[in-house]
Design a protein around this motif. Sequence first.
Motif, PDB file in Angstrom:
ATOM      1  N   UNK A  15       0.800  -1.232   0.000  1.00 38.34           N
ATOM      2  CA  UNK A  15       0.000   0.000   0.000  1.00 38.34           C
ATOM      3  C   UNK A  15       0.831   1.279   0.000  1.00 38.34           C
ATOM      4  N   UNK A  16       1.969   1.264   0.695  1.00 40.68           N
ATOM      5  CA  UNK A  16       2.800   2.471   0.762  1.00 40.68           C
ATOM      6  C   UNK A  16       3.375   2.812  -0.608  1.00 40.68           C
ATOM      7  N   UNK A  17       3.814   1.792  -1.347  1.00 45.52           N
ATOM      8  CA  UNK A  17       4.357   2.015  -2.683  1.00 45.52           C
ATOM      9  C   UNK A  17       3.273   2.513  -3.629  1.00 45.52           C
ATOM     10  N   UNK A  18       2.131   1.847  -3.630  1.00 43.11           N
ATOM     11  CA  UNK A  18       1.048   2.221  -4.542  1.00 43.11           C
ATOM     12  C   UNK A  18       0.554   3.626  -4.248  1.00 43.11           C
ATOM     13  N   UNK A  19       0.449   3.994  -2.966  1.00 45.61           N
ATOM     14  CA  UNK A  19      -0.010   5.329  -2.588  1.00 45.61           C
ATOM     15  C   UNK A  19       0.941   6.404  -3.103  1.00 45.61           C
ATOM     16  N   UNK A  20       2.245   6.150  -3.028  1.00 46.38           N
ATOM     17  CA  UNK A  20       3.234   7.149  -3.440  1.00 46.38           C
ATOM     18  C   UNK A  20       3.413   7.201  -4.952  1.00 46.38           C
ATOM     19  N   UNK A  21       3.434   6.031  -5.592  1.00 41.70           N
ATOM     20  CA  UNK A  21       3.755   5.971  -7.017  1.00 41.70           C
ATOM     21  C   UNK A  21       2.532   6.118  -7.913  1.00 41.70           C
ATOM     22  N   UNK A  22       1.373   5.645  -7.480  1.00 41.80           N
ATOM     23  CA  UNK A  22       0.167   5.564  -8.302  1.00 41.80           C
ATOM     24  C   UNK A  22       0.549   5.017  -9.681  1.00 41.80           C
ATOM     25  N   UNK A  23       1.055   3.776  -9.724  1.00 41.92           N
ATOM     26  CA  UNK A  23       1.668   3.265 -10.953  1.00 41.92           C
ATOM     27  C   UNK A  23       0.675   2.970 -12.067  1.00 41.92           C
ATOM     28  N   UNK A  24       1.072   3.308 -13.265  1.00 40.24           N
ATOM     29  CA  UNK A  24       0.327   2.954 -14.470  1.00 40.24           C
ATOM     30  C   UNK A  24       1.038   1.823 -15.204  1.00 40.24           C
ATOM     31  N   UNK A  25       2.336   1.980 -15.430  1.00 42.24           N
ATOM     32  CA  UNK A  25       3.154   0.941 -16.072  1.00 42.24           C
ATOM     33  C   UNK A  25       4.480   0.841 -15.329  1.00 42.24           C
ATOM     34  N   UNK A  26       4.963  -0.375 -15.171  1.00 39.12           N
ATOM     35  CA  UNK A  26       6.246  -0.609 -14.511  1.00 39.12           C
ATOM     36  C   UNK A  26       7.187  -1.298 -15.488  1.00 39.12           C
ATOM     37  N   UNK A  27       8.340  -0.697 -15.716  1.00 38.91           N
ATOM     38  CA  UNK A  27       9.359  -1.306 -16.566  1.00 38.91           C
ATOM     39  C   UNK A  27       9.900  -2.552 -15.867  1.00 38.91           C
ATOM     40  N   UNK A  28      10.122  -3.641 -16.593  1.00 41.78           N
ATOM     41  CA  UNK A  28      10.623  -4.859 -15.943  1.00 41.78           C
ATOM     42  C   UNK A  28      11.866  -4.574 -15.106  1.00 41.78           C
ATOM     43  N   UNK A  29      11.835  -4.897 -13.820  1.00 47.44           N
ATOM     44  CA  UNK A  29      12.974  -4.600 -12.941  1.00 47.44           C
ATOM     45  C   UNK A  29      14.260  -5.268 -13.422  1.00 47.44           C
ATOM     46  N   UNK A  30      15.373  -4.591 -13.167  1.00 47.29           N
ATOM     47  CA  UNK A  30      16.710  -5.093 -13.480  1.00 47.29           C
ATOM     48  C   UNK A  30      17.468  -5.280 -12.165  1.00 47.29           C
ATOM     49  N   UNK A  31      18.583  -5.988 -12.241  1.00 48.61           N
ATOM     50  CA  UNK A  31      19.332  -6.317 -11.030  1.00 48.61           C
ATOM     51  C   UNK A  31      20.806  -6.026 -11.250  1.00 48.61           C
ATOM     52  N   UNK A  32      21.433  -5.371 -10.247  1.00 49.35           N
ATOM     53  CA  UNK A  32      22.849  -5.055 -10.379  1.00 49.35           C
ATOM     54  C   UNK A  32      23.617  -5.422  -9.121  1.00 49.35           C
ATOM     55  N   UNK A  33      24.924  -5.448  -9.274  1.00 49.67           N
ATOM     56  CA  UNK A  33      25.813  -5.656  -8.134  1.00 49.67           C
ATOM     57  C   UNK A  33      26.997  -4.712  -8.275  1.00 49.67           C
ATOM     58  N   UNK A  34      27.407  -4.171  -7.151  1.00 50.44           N
ATOM     59  CA  UNK A  34      28.575  -3.306  -7.076  1.00 50.44           C
ATOM     60  C   UNK A  34      29.597  -4.007  -6.195  1.00 50.44           C
ATOM     61  N   UNK A  35      30.744  -4.343  -6.771  1.00 51.98           N
ATOM     62  CA  UNK A  35      31.847  -4.911  -6.009  1.00 51.98           C
ATOM     63  C   UNK A  35      32.833  -3.803  -5.664  1.00 51.98           C
ATOM     64  N   UNK A  36      33.904  -4.150  -4.981  1.00 49.73           N
ATOM     65  CA  UNK A  36      34.884  -3.147  -4.560  1.00 49.73           C
ATOM     66  C   UNK A  36      35.360  -2.321  -5.752  1.00 49.73           C
ATOM     67  N   UNK A  37      35.294  -1.010  -5.619  1.00 48.26           N
ATOM     68  CA  UNK A  37      35.713  -0.100  -6.670  1.00 48.26           C
ATOM     69  C   UNK A  37      34.605   0.322  -7.613  1.00 48.26           C
ATOM     70  N   UNK A  38      33.478  -0.400  -7.614  1.00 46.88           N
ATOM     71  CA  UNK A  38      32.379  -0.036  -8.499  1.00 46.88           C
ATOM     72  C   UNK A  38      31.640   1.193  -7.970  1.00 46.88           C
ATOM     73  N   UNK A  39      31.020   1.934  -8.896  1.00 51.37           N
ATOM     74  CA  UNK A  39      30.340   3.182  -8.527  1.00 51.37           C
ATOM     75  C   UNK A  39      29.447   3.591  -9.682  1.00 51.37           C
ATOM     76  N   UNK A  40      28.621   4.591  -9.458  1.00 50.44           N
ATOM     77  CA  UNK A  40      27.821   5.217 -10.519  1.00 50.44           C
ATOM     78  C   UNK A  40      27.799   6.706 -10.208  1.00 50.44           C
ATOM     79  N   UNK A  41      28.564   7.467 -10.977  1.00 53.01           N
ATOM     80  CA  UNK A  41      28.714   8.895 -10.723  1.00 53.01           C
ATOM     81  C   UNK A  41      27.396   9.639 -10.976  1.00 53.01           C
TER      82      UNK A  41
END
Length: 227
Positions: free
Chosen positions: A68-94
Amino acid sequence: MLILVPKALEREDLSTFRGVLDAAEWEDGASTAGANSARVKSNRQLPTDGEASRRLGARVVSALLANPAFVSAAIPLRIFPPLFNRYDEGDHFDPHVDNALRGDAMTGARLRADLAATLFLSEAEEYDGGELIVEDLYGSRRFKPAAGDLVLFSAGSLHMVTPVTRGARFAAFLWLQSMIRGDEARGLVHDLDLSIQDLAPRLGRDDLDIRRLSIVYHNLIRSWGEA
């Protein structure tokens, strides 16, 4: 909009997810980055066309739509298929801003990215660094919550992931198109819904003021919502 949704994914699901992610084969995360963000991104992710990514992604969507908390905040119409990532030592996203449009090569689906979300799948003590930093109207906010918690924010916000200095940080990330395009309008509807949720247990759902607020809430969605 910038909110934390606690326990967006339950403990039993987290255990299953981590079992799959620990055994998975990963590819360069730049494969799904836009032309600009690819230059500032260093991480790995599950192949988007892989069975594991699709199966886990479907479970994430199911969990979010039941929250309910997510739906209340987002009021979603379409959701892009979720993706999955991992950050190991030294990884970053500026610091970067996400693309306004997203397309799924497998299904052909396209959506306008109004909101972005990061679902944390590692406990905070499993890694050092790896904080999600999001800029909003009130400055920079830093997030490194418990596994299963989700950060939901405007896809047009400047954001980054700080370098991981120990361990590995696993997460799911996704974009969605909201029924209400504008952040300000969506925020007003969300605030009204929170007020109703706060007052209803004390006044009762049949209270006349609660009914009036509910009417206003639904009429705002009708007025501002998109087909």
